[in-house]
Write a protein that holds these residues in place. Sequence first.
Motif, mmCIF file in Angstrom:
data_model
loop_
_atom_site.group_PDB
_atom_site.id
_atom_site.type_symbol
_atom_site.label_atom_id
_atom_site.label_comp_id
_atom_site.label_asym_id
_atom_site.label_seq_id
_atom_site.Cartn_x
_atom_site.Cartn_y
_atom_site.Cartn_z
ATOM 1 N N SER A 114 0.836 -1.212 0.000
ATOM 2 C CA SER A 114 0.000 0.000 0.000
ATOM 3 C C SER A 114 0.866 1.255 0.000
ATOM 4 C CB SER A 114 -0.970 0.006 1.190
ATOM 5 O OG SER A 114 -0.295 0.026 2.424
ATOM 6 N N SER A 115 1.987 1.235 0.717
ATOM 7 C CA SER A 115 2.889 2.388 0.705
ATOM 8 C C SER A 115 3.500 2.602 -0.674
ATOM 9 C CB SER A 115 4.013 2.204 1.736
ATOM 10 O OG SER A 115 3.524 2.346 3.042
ATOM 11 N N ALA A 116 3.845 1.504 -1.336
ATOM 12 C CA ALA A 116 4.391 1.609 -2.696
ATOM 13 C C ALA A 116 3.367 2.250 -3.629
ATOM 14 C CB ALA A 116 4.804 0.232 -3.209
ATOM 15 N N LEU A 117 2.113 1.838 -3.501
ATOM 16 C CA LEU A 117 1.055 2.397 -4.356
ATOM 17 C C LEU A 117 0.795 3.864 -4.030
ATOM 18 C CD1 LEU A 117 -1.500 -0.566 -4.486
ATOM 19 C CD2 LEU A 117 -0.072 0.293 -6.365
ATOM 20 N N VAL A 118 0.803 4.206 -2.746
ATOM 21 C CA VAL A 118 0.601 5.607 -2.359
ATOM 22 C C VAL A 118 1.688 6.479 -2.982
ATOM 23 C CG1 VAL A 118 0.697 7.249 -0.431
ATOM 24 C CG2 VAL A 118 -0.666 5.159 -0.222
ATOM 25 N N ARG A 126 2.963 14.323 -8.286
ATOM 26 C CA ARG A 126 3.150 15.654 -7.711
ATOM 27 C C ARG A 126 4.615 16.063 -7.725
ATOM 28 N NH1 ARG A 126 -0.231 15.505 -1.996
ATOM 29 N NH2 ARG A 126 -2.052 14.339 -2.730
ATOM 30 N N MET A 127 5.491 15.056 -7.576
ATOM 31 C CA MET A 127 6.928 15.322 -7.516
ATOM 32 C C MET A 127 7.584 15.263 -8.894
ATOM 33 S SD MET A 127 7.500 12.926 -4.132
ATOM 34 C CE MET A 127 9.274 13.178 -3.954
ATOM 35 N N ALA A 182 -7.191 9.649 -3.333
ATOM 36 C CA ALA A 182 -6.227 10.386 -4.151
ATOM 37 C C ALA A 182 -5.666 9.566 -5.308
ATOM 38 C CB ALA A 182 -5.084 10.898 -3.268
ATOM 39 N N THR A 183 -6.207 8.363 -5.524
ATOM 40 C CA THR A 183 -5.778 7.531 -6.653
ATOM 41 C C THR A 183 -7.013 6.905 -7.307
ATOM 42 O OG1 THR A 183 -5.600 5.328 -5.629
ATOM 43 C CG2 THR A 183 -3.798 6.863 -5.192
#
Length: 218
Positions: A114-118, A126-127, A182-183
């Motif tokens: 989930s962190s990888a997907l976020v 955004r970056m 947000a995705t």
Amino acid sequence: MATPVKVYGPPLSTAVSRVLACLLEKDVDFQLISINLAKGEHKKADFIKIQPFGQVPAFQDENISLFESRAICRYVCEKYKEKGNKGLYGTNPLAKASIDQWLEAEGQSFNPPSSALVFQLAFAPRMKLKQDEGLIKQSEAKLAKVLDVYEKRLGETQFLAGDEFSLADLSHLPNTQYLVNATDRGELFTSRENVGRWWGEISSRESWKKVVEMQKST
């Protein structure tokens, strides 16, 4: 009057928001101290003294310093057990063990994909960073398998560790908030009947709504 605990870091950080949600659930006064990651404030010597890895959050309670969000949450629940949501970290050994095992599942099985997907879906654009489509596909498949386990569990109990909202559920809020809102991968959660019901319940808690408002105002 007790000195408020200090939390260092931006509310948009998933780890910082986990700690903020816990403090709000426990009705513990806190002071949020802004750390500008873009300016590298988390790598300065004064900050490294309280967070040796130079990451957020960092946490201080009088002369105590901690830096891992789940450890901070456990500490808050134990030290302030008579405040706020008294059952957040269980009230007996079996309840605590059940909460701990689902916290481990969150940290070891849910958090990595989930962190990888976020990062890939919410933060990389955004970056202005190139997305890793292979990693996205791999992480989505891993997360789907975890959520299949959750779907079965949540068909048996209202929440992960039992029939009461706990730290185990709270710890899932930050990453899921990004993925659902947000995705375009929100259906990973909402398409599963029990997981979708669970997400609706935990994300509508007043504590988490306050965290989301803090995120919007930064």
